[in-house]
Write an enzyme that holds these catalytic residues in place. Structure first.
Site, short mmCIF file in Angstrom:
data_model
loop_
_atom_site.label_atom_id
_atom_site.label_comp_id
_atom_site.label_asym_id
_atom_site.label_seq_id
_atom_site.Cartn_x
_atom_site.Cartn_y
_atom_site.Cartn_z
CD GLU A 1 -7.63 4.33 -11.92
OE1 GLU A 1 -8.17 5.37 -11.49
OE2 GLU A 1 -7.01 4.29 -13.00
CG HIS B 1 3.44 4.16 -15.03
ND1 HIS B 1 3.48 5.49 -14.77
CD2 HIS B 1 2.23 3.94 -15.61
CE1 HIS B 1 2.34 6.06 -15.17
NE2 HIS B 1 1.57 5.13 -15.68
#
Lengths: 326, 322
Positions: free
Chosen positions: A61, A130
């Protein structure tokens, strides 16, 4: 032109297709984009149309977001897929110290036309890592624009505006809304950044909200109407730049304000909004500005606990009554 | 790589320009004429000049907090750099960047970066951009031994290797990451060694030999330009000054620094070589140094005479479309 019912997912895919056809400098970079068309199917059909401009990367990322920055600096318009908004933490230097600062710190020599697309929010029992809504972190950092759409038509129009914008835009799209449908015209259009919209007109209280909570607020407004309270709902759509003029206009009429978001109340955007309303509109106010948000814990897994932590329709109803001191 | 006598003299001149620029910055900082803090790279000139001499103007570089030399070697003008270091409106970044954040996009300088290891991911993006636009540009990212321990390095090198991005990673191993010796902090013996794990070339150079650096970097640049992907270059070098100006340098002895200055100074070595080869005379070199010194003085004067920014300018330029 006809108006169709589209989901947020399809509205998004339509925006990307139209923009990528129009401008060859647009490309999408991120993880798992090609084989399933993105982990939520949000890019389905696009890899076939633009095979060179949808780039599947290793799980990196930091490098993905940095790559977006570097590509934007050198003539491209990247769209960075963050996979889950929670993963921004793995690229915070690239977002906060690089993306947000490069234009300013180099005296305006560069522009960074990029979109960081981040699916956020809870409601999928995805638990602590999440499910977050982290938009206020980025509102706090000068140099970033922050978009938080609720309806499919806005997902399309705002995403197109974000792609065309010459500044970095963090685009938070709520995961629970991917299948949410709504009317979308076949006509080509753009929704400009920095413009709020009134979702429901009312005279007694202004509810300021965005993203998934817009739907909760509409339900709360129906219940409030049954109790004789007419709530005006403003969907902010963009937090930076913020359409404070529309907010002030509504509060001038209602004299009461409630801010509703899914992010934790403490340190959330509601605090900023509440403070600004109090500072600038104090003489108009007939009561306290009330904030409604999630409780101050990480998102628990068990569905009953997740529901307990998140703001619910009855919390919004109660919050409005608190604002009206009823 | 073939090199003419004229080019050799230009390399020496650039190294001298950087040395005198850095010495001047140090002096001005001591005199409290430069705000903030500055990081000098005196002693590392051959690594920087040799590397940048292998690039074209349209190639990209990203530099570091110790970045004046890279920016000068890629073609930036000293006067705008001094002005930036003084916080003047005529500086490269209109006084908003300062010593650690100078850029000149017209010369492919995508900026010095104040975050150690901040440049790696950004250069992968330039690499993707080059590929997508179909040009034959190359990106060079400078870093120190310390930055090779950041995750950004490993993510970016892997990414560059996977996609064969046209990037040359140039490590200027000056033996100390701030106060920490490289031999205590870099596992695996060297930064260049790490290239093998990613299946790309990794080369160690005598970083005080400008021609050796140039040859080795030129090969990596050519490889990148032809689409064969990235390389890691490690130039073994040394900084004479502290991590920052004012650093008390308890981590090394004055003798160690002196030893380098006497035996491995990149400018002295190259000067001797050029005289021995008959490329230049001592008289010519002395005249060149006098001329460069005068240019540096002119550049400082330009910066000194430039106006400070209007404080309200601070609110300009955040967004293209506010």
């Amino acid at each position: 032109m006809a108006v169709r019912e589209l989901s947020c997912s399809l509205a998004m895919a339509e925006a990307l297709k139209e923009e990528m056809e129009r401008d060859k400098t647009i490309f999408i970079i991120g993880e798992d984009l090609v084989s399933n068309g993105g982990i939520f199917g949000q890019f389905r059909g696009l890899p076939e149309l633009f095979p060179d401009r949808i780039i599947d990367t290793p799980i990196s990322e930091t490098a993905i977001v940095g790559a977006g920055v570097g590509a934007a600096l050198t003539g491209m318009r990247p769209i960075i897929d963050m996979h889950f908004a929670d993963f921004v933490t793995t690229a915070m230097d690239e977002i906060v110290n690089q993306m947000a600062k490069i234009r300013y710190m180099f005296g305006g020599q560069a522009k960074l036309p990029l979109v960081l697309w981040a699916p956020d929010g809870s409601g999928l029992n995805a638990a602590a890592q999440h499910s977050q809504c982290l938009e206020n972190w980025f509102v706090h950092v000068p140099g970033l624009k922050v978009v938080v759409p609720s309806e499919p038509a806005d997902v399309k129009g705002l995403l197109k505006a974000a792609i065309r914008d010459d500044d970095p835009v963090i685009f938070f799209q709520h995961k629970k809304l991917f299948n949410q449908t709504g009317p979308v015209t076949e006509e080509k259009y753009i929704v400009p950044l920095g413009k709020a919209v009134v979702r429901r007109a009312g005279t007694d209280v202004t509810i300021l909200t965005y993203s998934r909570m817009t739907y909760f607020c509409k339900e709360a407004a129906r219940e409030l109407a049954r109790q004789g309270i007419q709530a005006e709902i403003i969907d902010l759509r963009t937090l930076m730049p913020l359409d404070f003029a529309s907010i002030a206009e509504s509060i001038r009429k209602t004299r009461h304000a409630v801010v509703v978001h899914e992010a934790c109340t403490t340190g959330g955007f509601g605090g900023e909004l509440s403070a600004r309303i109090t500072e600038e509109l104090f003489d108009l106010l007939g009561g306290p500005v009330v904030r409604i948000g999630a409780r101050h814990v990480p998102m628990p897994f068990s569905p009953v606990m997740e529901k307990y932590v998140l703001p619910q329709v009855e919390d919004i109803v109660a919050g409005v009554k608190k604002a009206l001191r009823r | 790589m073939k090199i003419s006598n004229l080019e050799k003299k230009a390399l020496l001149r650039k190294m001298v320009e950087i040395r005198l620029f850095e010495e001047k910055i140090g002096l001005l900082f001591q005199q409290q004429l430069i705000p903030g803090f500055v990081h000098l790279s005196i002693g590392q000139e051959a690594s920087t000049v040799g590397s940048c001499s292998a690039l074209r103007t349209d190639d990209y570089i990203i530099s570091t907090h110790r970045g004046h030399a890279h920016i000068l070697a890629k073609g930036a003008e000293p006067k705008y750099m001094f002005a930036e270091c003084f916080g003047k409106v005529t500086g490269y970044c209109k006084g908003k960047g300062g010593s650690m954040h100078i850029a000149d996009f017209s010369k492919g300088i995508l900026g010095a970066n104040g975050v150690v290891g901040g440049g790696f991911p950004i250069m992968t993006g330039a690499g993707f951009s080059i590929k997508l636009r179909g040009t034959d540009q190359v990106g060079m990212v400078f870093f120190g031994d310390g930055a090779s321990n950041r995750g950004t390095f490993h993510e970016a090198v892997n990414m560059a290797a996977v996609f064969k991005l046209p990037i040359v990673f140039v490590c200027e191993n000056n033996r100390y990451a701030s106060t920490s010796p490289a031999e205590k902090m870099v596992a695996g013996g060297s930064v260049a060694n790490r290239a093998h794990a990613y299946g790309i070339p990794g080369v160690i150079n005598d970083g005080s030999n400008v021609l050796a650096v140039r040859d080795s970097v030129a090969e990596a640049v050519e490889r990148a330009r032809r689409g064969y992907g990235p390389s890691i270059i490690e130039n073994e070098t040394y900084r004479y000054k502290g991590h920052f100006e004012g650093d008390r340098q308890r981590y090394r002895t004055p003798d160690e620094i002196q030893q380098y200055r006497l035996t491995r100074d990149p400018i002295d070595r190259f000067e001797t070589l050029l005289i021995d080869e008959g490329v230049a005379t001592q008289k010519e070199i002395d005249a060149m140094k006098t001329a460069v010194a005068a240019e540096i003085e002119d550049a400082v004067r330009f910066a000194m005479d430039s106006p400070l920014p209007d404080p309200h300018e601070a609110m300009q330029g955040l967004f293209v479309n506010p």
